[in-house]
Design an enzyme around this catalytic site. Structure first.
Site, PDB file in Angstrom:
ATOM      1  N   CYS A  97       0.858  -1.198   0.000  1.00 26.82           N
ATOM      2  CA  CYS A  97       0.000   0.000   0.000  1.00 26.82           C
ATOM      3  C   CYS A  97       0.885   1.235   0.000  1.00 26.82           C
ATOM      4  O   CYS A  97       2.109   1.142   0.141  1.00 26.82           O
ATOM      5  CB  CYS A  97      -0.920   0.019   1.223  1.00 26.82           C
ATOM      6  SG  CYS A  97      -0.027   0.147   2.782  1.00 26.82           S
ATOM      7  N   CYS A 137       3.146   1.633   2.882  1.00 29.20           N
ATOM      8  CA  CYS A 137       4.384   0.844   2.812  1.00 29.20           C
ATOM      9  C   CYS A 137       5.469   1.652   2.123  1.00 29.20           C
ATOM     10  O   CYS A 137       6.627   1.657   2.552  1.00 29.20           O
ATOM     11  CB  CYS A 137       4.147  -0.449   2.027  1.00 29.20           C
ATOM     12  SG  CYS A 137       2.996  -1.574   2.805  1.00 29.20           S
ATOM     13  N   ASP A 192       5.720  14.982 -30.924  1.00 31.85           N
ATOM     14  CA  ASP A 192       6.819  14.527 -31.767  1.00 31.85           C
ATOM     15  C   ASP A 192       6.348  14.673 -33.220  1.00 31.85           C
ATOM     16  O   ASP A 192       5.144  14.704 -33.487  1.00 31.85           O
ATOM     17  CB  ASP A 192       7.132  13.074 -31.431  1.00 31.85           C
ATOM     18  CG  ASP A 192       8.085  12.452 -32.432  1.00 31.85           C
ATOM     19  OD1 ASP A 192       9.125  13.059 -32.693  1.00 31.85           O
ATOM     20  OD2 ASP A 192       7.766  11.367 -32.956  1.00 31.85           O
TER      21      ASP A 192
END
Length: 793
Positions: free
Chosen positions: A71, A74, A482
């Site tokens: 999670c 963490c 691009d």
């Protein structure tokens, strides 16, 4: 540092920092001796000061794989634990990629010591993403398969427990015992990681979602076990001896299911890096002492001669010393046309040799090659965090301890102040608070809206691979496009053929077609595709020759014909007629490549070849302008071609001749101006810019690496879908805000009631079963609101 003057500048500037007591630079050895109060000034500030002055600091940067994070809390734990170690200057966790990017002094701490530190709190370092990629992939696959097995077992065992709890509650004598037997393996085998991680977190005074899951399911199980073994205790007090096995096992099964799905999605986010690494060959042939040896690419030394055969990937950056060939450099320039390489030409690792053999002198090897630099840049960019993610981390870090605190406090208050039986009521209050809070609508508010938004986008041909991009896209105010393959078709195409008035077109078309069919030049393919339908005859050509750098020639009925460059026409002194020369100049003015078809007496035809703009590009740019969005164009192509394409598309801000790393720098410069930037590209050369942009979009017809790096893929390569993606993003974010509002209201109202706040006023408390039902209802309401998004047009 180039002189003692540089040393003096660094010393003076560092001494101005508050908290720095002493700063002496040893110019001879390029070392800095500094004394400072670390509670006043940090090492990061000192390093930043030195780099701001234009000098560098020698320290190690690595991206490491991390296992065990489940999670956002963490991720915060891993970062804070690493940053607390001496010698680590920076630590940024990429939760989706399961990596941490660290900057550290290698003489103060090493990876083995970091691994030991993280193991203490329940996580592990699986290796260096650059050097141990194969080992990390094997470990991740094993972990993924184990998670799937535990998830399947948990679901299978939970189904009968749920059925007993819902339909045979207190009506079947053996129901509680069967539920106990089936629940034990779900909690203590399938869900064992929750309890192990929660214990490790607790030893260091931290908590995450594992803590909440372990506490709520653990308390529910222990409470149920007590009532199964000693039901008379509650019966003697006039209360039902309720059990909550089904709540515990269903929570474990659902969370494991969610994590299994999440792991599968997260694994895909690292495929871009794996494919970039796949461009690097494992072995290479080198010339040593007159012998050709095949050795691992890591053993190649600077200055060695490397032999590249047709079709092989080039292993090092270097210079051609012998041979002639065409090399596909689309990963560097983005241009689809292969580039001719001959003696003294530069080549780069990861590019592909096409039709000839080359001997290369290695100039940069290993981590110094351009390909390695691109890989590191993408890794670092993917590891960086958007502000919204940091906000979510902070909420997650606070939510868990707050819920635990409320549960414990309510239990204590019930035990101290509550009526008899105080202990039972205190336990019920703790269980009720933990159950009503986890898993809660707060956790579903964002992902459900994101899932529906991504599904809606997919139905429009827009594949979104990253929730963060969907959240940010509606705030984009600058789009960088691009050129090749994004604004243009990306394939060279014959746009015009002008024949000499004195030429028999039908006859010479067949000769031109026959000659170009034998040529291996990339532009010849465009001519062949164009003439395929027009060529009726099949003339016999003889003495076909390929002249490197000039073109091809052949004989038909003893008459010599040539297809090639203007320089070759001039070298052979072949005259132009005015109409042909004017046509050729017009083609050059339009940034088109001109090929000449001629014999020894005159130029028979000129052929214009160009990469044409897509039909919808101009309309897409107009729509973005209408939405108030700036549009820029970046390309590695030369200026004339860039300006011509930009003018056709309606773009006024153009940068041409840019290298891949310069595209990344351009994105950073726009972000430094406070702009929210979307990058749209299709080539490997766009990978760094795509990874750095706030929102990245790739064309489905582009390279795999660009698609894997970008978070959004336009499946039909139509630029009009950029605006559509932004509209879907806006609707999704509105839904997320609505969901978060209802989720917060639910928690703000539900948790105090679960804690017993209503008892002093109305004399009732919330039953844990009702808490479980409320939890389900809140989740359903959030999911239903998210589904409304799908119905919107």
């Amino acid at each position: 540092m180039h002189s003692s003057h540089c040393a003096g500048i660094i010393e003076n500037e560092l001494r101005k920092l508050n908290g720095v007591q002493k700063a002496d630079v040893d110019f001879a050895n390029h070392r800095l001796i500094i004394c400072f109060y670390n509670d006043i000034v940090s090492i990061h500030t000192i390093i930043r000061k030195i780099t701001d002055l234009g000098y560098g600091v020698n320290y190690t940067k690595k991206t490491l794989g991390v296992q065990g994070m489940t999670c956002a809390a963490c991720a915060a734990s891993v970062e804070s634990m690493l940053l607390s170690q001496e010698g680590i200057f920076n630590a940024q966790v990429n939760f989706a990629a399961k990596t941490v990017f660290v900057e550290y002094a290698s003489d103060r701490i090493n990876v083995a010591e970091m691994k030991k530190v993280l193991q203490q709190i329940g996580y592990d370092i699986s290796g260096d993403m650059e050097n141990d990629a194969d080992q990390i992939e094997v470990a991740e696959k094993k972990r993924y398969n184990e998670l799937r097995l535990r998830m399947l077992v948990a679901i299978l065992l939970s189904l009968p427990v749920f059925t007993i709890g819902m339909f045979f509650h207190n009506t079947w004598t053996w129901g509680n015992w069967i539920s106990l037997i089936l629940s034990a393996p779900v909690l203590f085998w399938a869900g064992r990681d929750f309890y192990i991680n929660a214990f490790k977190q607790a030893r260091h005074g931290t908590a995450n979602m594992d803590t909440l899951v372990a506490l709520s399911t653990g308390v529910a199980f222990v409470f149920s076990l007590f009532n199964t073994l000693f039901p008379h205790v509650f019966h003697q007090q006039g209360l039902h001896a309720d059990v909550y096995y089904e709540a515990a096992v269903v929570i474990i099964a659902l969370i494991l299911l969610g994590r299994w799905l999440e792991e599968g999605a997260k694994n895909k986010t690292t495929s871009a890096i794996k494919k970039l690494m796949g461009l690097q060959p494992k072995t290479v042939r080198v010339l040593r002492d007159g012998n050709t040896l095949e050795i691992p690419v890591r053993d190649v030394q600077i200055g060695e001669l490397v032999i590249i055969r047709p079709g092989e990937k080039i292993a090092v950056d270097g210079m051609v010393t012998d041979g002639n060939s065409f090399v596909d450099e689309s990963m560097i320039s983005g241009e689809p046309i292969a580039v001719e390489k001959k003696s003294s030409s530069k080549v780069f690792a990861g590019t592909i040799n096409q039709n000839g053999s080359l001997t290369i002198q290695a100039e940069k090897v290993g981590r110094a090659t351009l390909l390695s630099q691109i890989i590191r840049a993408v890794q670092e960019a993917q590891g960086s965090k958007a502000p919204i993610q940091k906000t979510a981390d902070r909420i997650a870090a606070v939510f868990v301890p707050v819920v635990i605190g409320i549960a414990l406090m309510s239990g204590m208050l019930w035990y101290v102040l509550g009526p008899e039986p105080a202990l039972t009521r205190a336990m019920l209050a703790v269980v009720t608070v933990l159950i009503i809070a986890c898993p809660c609508a707060l956790g579903l508010a964002t992902p459900t809206a994101i899932m529906v938004g991504i599904g809606k986008a997919a139905s429009h041909g827009i594949l979104i691979r990253d929730a963060q991009s969907l959240e940010i896209a509606h705030r984009v105010d600058t789009v960088v496009l691009d050129k090749t393959g994004t604004i243009t078709e990306g394939k060279p195409k014959v746009t015009d053929i002008v024949w000499s008035p004195e030429t028999n077109k039908d006859t010479f078309t067949s000769i031109l077609f026959a000659m170009e069919s034998r040529s291996d030049h990339p532009l010849a393919g465009a001519v062949v595709r164009h003439l395929k339908m027009e060529s009726n005859d099949n003339p016999i050509i003889t003495d076909f020759q390929n002249t490197p750098g000039r073109g091809v020639s052949a004989s038909v009925n003893d008459h010599r014909y040539y297809v090639g460059s203007e320089a070759w026409v001039n070298e052979l002194h072949v005259p132009f007629i005015d109409t042909i020369q004017i046509s050729a100049q017009n083609m050059i003015n339009k940034a088109q490549t001109v090929v000449y078809f001629f014999d020894e007496k005159s130029v028979l035809a000129v052929i214009a070849i160009a990469d044409t703009i897509k039909p919808s590009s101009a309309a897409a740019v107009t729509e973005l302008h209408r939405l108030g969005i700036e549009v820029h164009m970046l390309t590695g192509d030369h200026g004339i071609s860039a300006e011509y394409i930009a003018k056709q598309a309606g773009i006024s801000t153009v940068r041409s001749g840019v290298m891949p790393h310069e595209k990344g720098q351009y994105i950073k410069s726009l972000q430094a101006q406070g702009k929210v930037v979307a990058m749209v590209g299709d080539g490997i050369n766009d990978a760094e810019a795509l990874a750095l942009a706030d929102v990245s979009l790739a064309m489905a017809r582009g390279s795999d690496i660009a698609m894997d790096t970008a978070k959004i893929t336009l499946m039909n390569s139509d630029l009009k879908h950029i605006a559509a993606a932004m509209q879907i993003s806006k609707s999704t974010v509105i839904t997320i805000k609505q969901n978060l509002f209802w989720a917060f209201i639910y928690n703000i109202i539900g948790i105090p009631i679960a804690a017993g706040l209503m008892f002093p006023f109305f004399g009732f408390t919330l039953n844990p079963m009702i808490a479980g039902a409320a939890m389900a209802f809140s989740s359903i309401s959030v999911v239903t609101n998210s589904l409304r998004l799908a119905a919107k047009r």
